[in-house]
Design a protein around this motif. Structure first.
Motif, PDB file in Angstrom:
ATOM      1  N   LEU A 126      -6.013   2.356   4.001  1.00 46.96           N
ATOM      2  CA  LEU A 126      -5.445   2.737   2.707  1.00 46.96           C
ATOM      3  C   LEU A 126      -6.058   4.035   2.198  1.00 46.96           C
ATOM      4  O   LEU A 126      -5.347   4.936   1.748  1.00 46.96           O
ATOM      5  CB  LEU A 126      -5.671   1.612   1.691  1.00 46.96           C
ATOM      6  N   PHE A 164       0.826  -1.198   0.000  1.00 47.39           N
ATOM      7  CA  PHE A 164       0.000   0.000   0.000  1.00 47.39           C
ATOM      8  C   PHE A 164       0.867   1.257   0.000  1.00 47.39           C
ATOM      9  O   PHE A 164       0.643   2.196  -0.775  1.00 47.39           O
ATOM     10  CB  PHE A 164      -0.932   0.029   1.217  1.00 47.39           C
ATOM     11  N   LEU A 191     -11.492  -0.684  -3.259  1.00 47.96           N
ATOM     12  CA  LEU A 191     -10.370  -0.151  -2.478  1.00 47.96           C
ATOM     13  C   LEU A 191     -10.836   0.928  -1.502  1.00 47.96           C
ATOM     14  O   LEU A 191     -10.247   1.104  -0.442  1.00 47.96           O
ATOM     15  CB  LEU A 191      -9.294   0.435  -3.395  1.00 47.96           C
TER      16      LEU A 191
END
Length: 181
Positions: free
Chosen positions: A118, A16, A112
């Motif tokens: 993230l 990430f 995502l």
């Protein structure tokens, strides 16, 4: 994994952070509209379709038209945001940011975007390229929308919660915790 441990696995964290650093380097090195749009298109192509962008589209087959529409819609140059229609838009400041604004929204709508760890880091990286100024300790949740982006100053330790709409047609300074009304 205990509920209080919000970090990804060590392997995922490395991946990430590497991805965000790569994007940050690309957006720092390439500040023009077209190149940034290509970077965003290529990244979204992989995020959404799971394969690199490339090759010619077959626009003669009716059965492939929906996929072609999707592929072309991943390129920020092929869409219009409401901000582009506003008389207050400063085109010279807006267009280098438009691909990043699109990336922000597309990321949040992708699988995502469900990853808070993230997403927070991804949005903060983009904010440093979009906002007039982004302070330290900035926290940006999913679903934040803005008009232009370039008129926003976020002070240190600002937290912007999910679903906030930032109307920055005029300069906007943010501090503290901002929640949707």
């Amino acid at each position: 994994m205990p509920a209080t441990d919000l970090r990804p696995t060590p392997e995922a964290e490395i991946i990430f952070k590497k991805w965000i650093a790569h994007l940050n380097d690309e957006f720092t090195r390439h500040e023009g509209y077209d190149r940034r749009a290509e970077i965003v298109r290529d990244e979204l192509h992989q995020i959404v379709l799971g394969r690199p962008h490339g090759g010619r589209l077959n626009s003669t087959l009716m059965t492939e038209l929906p996929m072609n529409v999707l592929i072309e819609s991943l390129d920020p140059r092929n869409l219009t945001f409401e901000a582009e229609l506003l008389p207050e838009v400063d085109a010279a400041r807006y267009y280098p940011r438009k691909p990043l604004l699109f990336f922000w929204e597309a990321f949040d709508r992708s699988p995502l975007g469900l990853n808070h760890w993230l997403g927070k880091r991804f949005r903060c990286m983009l904010a440093r390229h979009i906002f007039a100024s982004a302070g330290k300790g900035l926290e940006l949740c999913s679903g934040i929308r803005m008009t232009f982006g370039y008129n926003i100053t976020a002070e240190d330790s600002t937290v912007i919660r999910r679903g906030v709409v930032l109307d920055d047609r005029q300069p906007l300074t943010l501090r503290g915790e901002i929640t949707a009304k």
